[in-house]
Motif scaffolding. Sequence first.
Motif, PDB file in Angstrom:
ATOM      1  N   GLY A 198      31.331  57.128  15.013  1.00 23.33           N
ATOM      2  CA  GLY A 198      32.002  57.007  13.721  1.00 23.33           C
ATOM      3  C   GLY A 198      31.106  57.274  12.527  1.00 23.33           C
ATOM      4  O   GLY A 198      31.592  57.425  11.409  1.00 23.33           O
ATOM      5  N   VAL A 199      29.790  57.375  12.737  1.00 23.97           N
ATOM      6  CA  VAL A 199      28.852  57.625  11.642  1.00 23.97           C
ATOM      7  C   VAL A 199      28.786  59.127  11.369  1.00 23.97           C
ATOM      8  O   VAL A 199      28.698  59.935  12.294  1.00 23.97           O
ATOM      9  CB  VAL A 199      27.442  57.087  12.011  1.00 23.97           C
ATOM     10  CG1 VAL A 199      26.398  57.528  10.996  1.00 23.97           C
ATOM     11  CG2 VAL A 199      27.470  55.584  12.139  1.00 23.97           C
ATOM     12  N   MET A 200      28.858  59.522  10.092  1.00 24.67           N
ATOM     13  CA  MET A 200      28.676  60.928   9.722  1.00 24.67           C
ATOM     14  C   MET A 200      27.204  61.280   9.852  1.00 24.67           C
ATOM     15  O   MET A 200      26.340  60.495   9.458  1.00 24.67           O
ATOM     16  CB  MET A 200      29.134  61.181   8.284  1.00 24.67           C
ATOM     17  CG  MET A 200      30.628  61.060   8.079  1.00 24.67           C
ATOM     18  SD  MET A 200      31.580  62.278   9.020  1.00 24.67           S
ATOM     19  CE  MET A 200      31.061  63.791   8.269  1.00 24.67           C
ATOM     20  N   ALA A 201      26.924  62.458  10.401  1.00 27.67           N
ATOM     21  CA  ALA A 201      25.542  62.888  10.608  1.00 27.67           C
ATOM     22  C   ALA A 201      25.468  64.405  10.489  1.00 27.67           C
ATOM     23  O   ALA A 201      26.480  65.098  10.559  1.00 27.67           O
ATOM     24  CB  ALA A 201      25.051  62.439  11.986  1.00 27.67           C
ATOM     25  N   VAL A 202      24.263  64.901  10.303  1.00 27.29           N
ATOM     26  CA  VAL A 202      24.019  66.341  10.262  1.00 27.29           C
ATOM     27  C   VAL A 202      23.033  66.678  11.364  1.00 27.29           C
ATOM     28  O   VAL A 202      21.934  66.117  11.413  1.00 27.29           O
ATOM     29  CB  VAL A 202      23.458  66.784   8.893  1.00 27.29           C
ATOM     30  CG1 VAL A 202      23.156  68.285   8.901  1.00 27.29           C
ATOM     31  CG2 VAL A 202      24.421  66.436   7.779  1.00 27.29           C
TER      32      VAL A 202
END
Length: 136
Positions: free
Chosen positions: A111-115
């Motif tokens: 659920g965490v946004m990451a690049v």
Amino acid sequence: MTMFRISEAAAVLGVSADTVRRLVDGGRLAAHRDENGHRLIAGTDLAAFARAQTEADERTGVSSARNRLRGIVTEVIRDAVMAQVEIAAGPFRVVSLMSRQAADELGLEPGVMAVAVVKSTNVVVEIPGHARVASQ
């Protein structure tokens, strides 16, 4: 010149066909009508639009890596030393192996946004649906 139907352009951009239609109707993406009235987008126009979208990507610092895939963490598997992190970036699945400490410090959980930032000197390029062409 390669031409893309609305649905094909949507798949390339990772958006819905309705979004592509709105981009065309709003004048942000050029399209032409074929003899049947269907909208087609030139490959060069689609590439220019996609490049402009990636250039607008926010960067937090300076890096020599150019391949950046923004997505959402879908799975994190940790053991005592290592972590396997899976990110869904549009239609793409990116898997990274890192130390457990790094995953914990970044707070990586589903659920965490990451690049996903990829720097590689070995990238395989394929053209779907084409037979191999021998160079002459």
